[in-house]
Enzyme design. Structure first.
Site, PDB file in Angstrom:
ATOM      1  CB  SER A  61     -19.495 -18.469  53.011  1.00  0.00           C
ATOM      2  OG  SER A  61     -20.110 -18.946  51.838  1.00  0.00           O
ATOM      3  CE  LYS A  64     -23.326 -18.913  52.770  1.00  0.00           C
ATOM      4  NZ  LYS A  64     -22.772 -20.165  52.232  1.00  0.00           N
ATOM      5  CE1 TYR A 188     -25.367 -16.141  50.682  1.00  0.00           C
ATOM      6  CE2 TYR A 188     -25.457 -16.348  48.300  1.00  0.00           C
ATOM      7  CZ  TYR A 188     -24.913 -16.727  49.519  1.00  0.00           C
ATOM      8  OH  TYR A 188     -23.931 -17.679  49.558  1.00  0.00           O
ATOM      9  CE1 TYR A 240     -18.705 -22.486  52.546  1.00  0.00           C
ATOM     10  CE2 TYR A 240     -16.332 -22.797  52.365  1.00  0.00           C
ATOM     11  CZ  TYR A 240     -17.440 -21.976  52.304  1.00  0.00           C
ATOM     12  OH  TYR A 240     -17.281 -20.658  52.012  1.00  0.00           O
ATOM     13  CB  VAL A 258     -15.042 -19.059  48.127  1.00  0.00           C
ATOM     14  CG1 VAL A 258     -15.791 -20.327  48.494  1.00  0.00           C
ATOM     15  CG2 VAL A 258     -15.970 -17.961  47.639  1.00  0.00           C
TER      16      VAL A 258
END
Length: 312
Positions: A61, A64, A188, A240, A258
């Site tokens: 992540s 991103k 992605y 998150y 993660v």
């Protein structure tokens, strides 16, 4: 010379092992549970490094942030914000429920899966390969070395991407994706599978602390506005549904993944002989139920307290 930060690192390293590997991605279940690394670099190029900092991990992540930067800088921030909002959700990163309650199904921010899949589809290029290359080229400009997709991790994620595929289909039905569902999803997941080290994470953190200026170069690679939005998103949405907690207790822009990595940016601080703008990369693969590295967050909490790093 033994610094206080070394003592903090060793203390956290010896804390009881908590959390678990991200075994829902089969390739990540093979990581050694004992790996732990921290790397820090300041605007003068001075470095502090500890542990397994040469070990490669996948961005997950953390990618991103990179994809948002590239999309915003290439397309223009306003165009990206037409498709993705910048509001925290308080929900898990892979939640679908907010898409159904949001006006016209617009993703709440680029740091959750729905927003990141949308941004991935907006990246410059006409196919998956060129869109991924736009991001790896950007990362390489910042870190000074080439970066590649870990194909084992990518294939592992593609084979288990049922929920992300559902999110992508919902986004496509509401006209938020450019291109096909499979193209957006593959882009992605390849971005999530880009390999970096904690040194690379620290250099990316320093780049953002410098508002988009490369180390030792008097030029900006991205606009000030893109850098500012990226750091604001990291602060409010980067961890998150624990983002608010860590904004209050650690108080610096961060983005976790993660795989156990954490990218951090210190706008103006001092850690031993490092001072001013500082980038921090941390890695420990055992994550909590929310998805954040247990030892990584413990280490960042303790150095923020000791060196007064919080922007608040």
């Amino acid at each position: 010379m033994i610094y206080m930060i070394h003592s903090i690192f060793e203390k956290v390293k010896n804390e009881p092992q908590e959390g678990k590997l991200a075994d829902y991605i089969p390739a990540l279940a093979n990581q050694s549970k004992d790996l732990f690394a921290a790397y820090m670099i300041d605007e003068e190029g001075q470095v502090l490094k500890f542990g397994d900092y040469e070990v490669s991990i996948t961005l997950q992540s953390i990618s991103k942030v990179m994809s948002f930067i590239v999309a915003a800088d290439q397309l223009g921030l306003d165009q990206v914000l037409e498709k993705v909002d910048v509001e925290p959700t308080g929900d898990p990163f892979n939640s679908i429920v907010r898409l159904e309650v949001a006006e016209k199904g617009k993703p709440f921010n680029p740091m959750i899966n729905a927003g990141a899949i949308t941004v991935a589809s907006l990246l410059p290029g006409n196919n998956v390969e060129t869109r991924v290359k736009a991001v790896t080229n950007f990362i390489s400009q910042v870190t000074g070395r080439e970066h590649f997709v870990n194909q084992e991790v990518f294939q592992s994620e593609m084979e288990t991407a049922y929920r992300n595929r559902a999110i992508a289909n919902y986004l496509k039905a509401n006209d938020y994706l450019r291109g096909t569902v499979e193209e957006a999803l593959e882009t992605y997941l390849q971005l999530c599978s880009i390999e970096v080290t904690t040194e690379d994470l620290a250099k990316l953190g320093l780049f953002l602390a410098n508002d988009g200026q490369l180390l030792n170069e008097n030029k900006k690679l991205i606009t000030l506005k893109t850098a500012q939005f990226s750091k604001a998103l990291m602060m409010t949405c980067g961890l998150y549904n624990a983002s608010g907690k860590y904004a209050a207790t650690i108080g610096i822009p961060m983005k976790s993944g993660v795989s156990g990595g954490v990218l951090c940016t210190v706008q103006n601080g001092q850690i031993e002989h490092l001072k001013g703008h500082i980038g921090i990369g941390v890695f420990s693969p055992m994550i909590d139920e929310i998805g954040n590295s247990v030892k990584g967050m413990s280490f960042l909490q303790q150095i923020s307290d000791h060196y007064a790093l919080s922007v608040f």
